[in-house]
Design an enzyme around this catalytic site. Structure first.
Site, PDB file in Angstrom:
ATOM      1  N   TYR A   1       6.166 -12.682  60.384  1.00 36.78           N
ATOM      2  CA  TYR A   1       7.199 -11.494  60.905  1.00 36.78           C
ATOM      3  C   TYR A   1       6.316 -10.221  60.825  1.00 36.78           C
ATOM      4  O   TYR A   1       6.207  -9.793  59.647  1.00 36.78           O
ATOM      5  CB  TYR A   1       8.400 -11.687  60.154  1.00 36.78           C
TER       6      TYR A   1
ATOM      7  N   GLY B   1      19.420 -15.970  74.583  1.00 41.35           N
ATOM      8  CA  GLY B   1      18.367 -15.045  74.574  1.00 41.35           C
ATOM      9  C   GLY B   1      17.191 -15.609  73.901  1.00 41.35           C
ATOM     10  O   GLY B   1      16.692 -16.542  73.689  1.00 41.35           O
TER      11      GLY B   1
END
Length: 297
Positions: free
Chosen positions: A54, A213
């Site tokens: 991340y 999404g």
């Protein structure tokens, strides 16, 4: 009203946590990232989900800077992929046992801890995203062997699974599984049977892409007319409806919505106060589920 806490890896945590994937968007504005995470703690978050990939390590750096032992926050990380700076996809698959061990060591260093409370094995058997090929196709048993060894060594506290099939989960349960992270939302419920298995086995269900999404072609909660109608009638946002539905749907659901925006953070955490009557729940439950299977690479 749903309960606001649940059991996870032997701890009681708020069912509304924070996913650190979006912190990387603030890599050039570190003070904002630090302030955002501190605000999450002020609002009661005690479960933070992260990974070394991340923000190419940035999320872990911020978590290390902000969290103190007295905060008593459960930090969950994951292995099975590593950072891939400059790549078309910002991560590379790292499924081999020696890579899993190396990724655990990377997370220990970047988080500045001697033990990782929970480590999710990103298995990549299902859901949207990359699929392993060649030497990266590794048997689950071989991966569980190194994960349990790391647990026995005290480097990790509990094992979770991500992007796993129902068969894979059943094979892994005897090893002791604390949670499952799969793509799941009110508009994409491919893994309903797996969720119910987790309920019966006392395994936490931590959906990623809880609003759909994520990738082009995946259904989005905000595009669903029924969600908009409920949101308008209740004076909340469609995103809040989607998150609140998850909390109502099963008692073992823990949410980790990610954001780099303070207002969105506060809106996400406010869904704990949203209640649905039976008719509204029935309307949301009746939404047609559409597959989340989108491949990359």
């Amino acid at each position: 009203m749903t309960t606001t806490t649940a059991s996870f890896a032997g701890r009681t945590v708020s069912r509304l946590g924070y996913g650190a994937a979006q912190l990387g968007r603030l890599s050039e504005r570190r003070e904002e990232a630090v302030a955002l995470l501190r605000r999450a703690l002020e609002l009661g978050v005690n479960h933070v989900d992260t990974a070394e990939f991340y923000g190419f390590g940035f999320a872990n750096e911020v978590i290390r800077e902000v969290l103190r032992p007295e905060d008593d926050v459960l930090v969950v990380t994951k292995v099975g992929a590593d950072p891939n700076p400059g790549g078309r996809v910002p991560l590379r698959i790292a499924q081999r046992p020696e890579q899993l061990r190396a990724s655990v060591e990377d997370n220990l260093r970047s988080l500045g801890v001697d033990r990782l409370a929970v480590v999710n094995l990103r298995r990549l058997d299902s859901g949207p995203g990359l699929r392993p090929e060649g030497e990266q196709v590794v048997d689950l048993d071989d991966q569980l062997e190194v994960m349990t060894a790391l647990r026995d060594e005290g480097k990790i506290g509990a094992i979770g699974l991500s992007c796993v099939t129902s068969d894979g989960l059943r094979r892994a349960l005897p090893a002791g599984i604390a949670c499952v992270q799969n793509a799941y939302s009110v508009v994409s419920r491919d893994d309903e049977d797996q969720l119910r298995l987790c309920v019966s086995e006392g395994v936490a269900w931590v959906p990623f892409f809880p609003l759909g999404g994520g990738f082009a072609g995946m259904p989005k909660v905000a595009d669903e007319p029924a969600v908009h109608a409920v949101a308008e009638s209740m004076g909340v946002t469609p995103s809040q409806v989607g998150l609140a539905w998850l909390l109502h749907h099963a008692p073992n659901v823990l949410l980790i919505p990610g954001t780099a925006d303070l207002a969105h953070l506060e809106a996400n955490l406010a869904v704990a106060g949203i209640s649905f009557d039976d008719a509204t729940l029935a309307t949301l439950d009746a939404i047609e589920s559409r597959s989340s299977e989108v491949r990359l690479g």
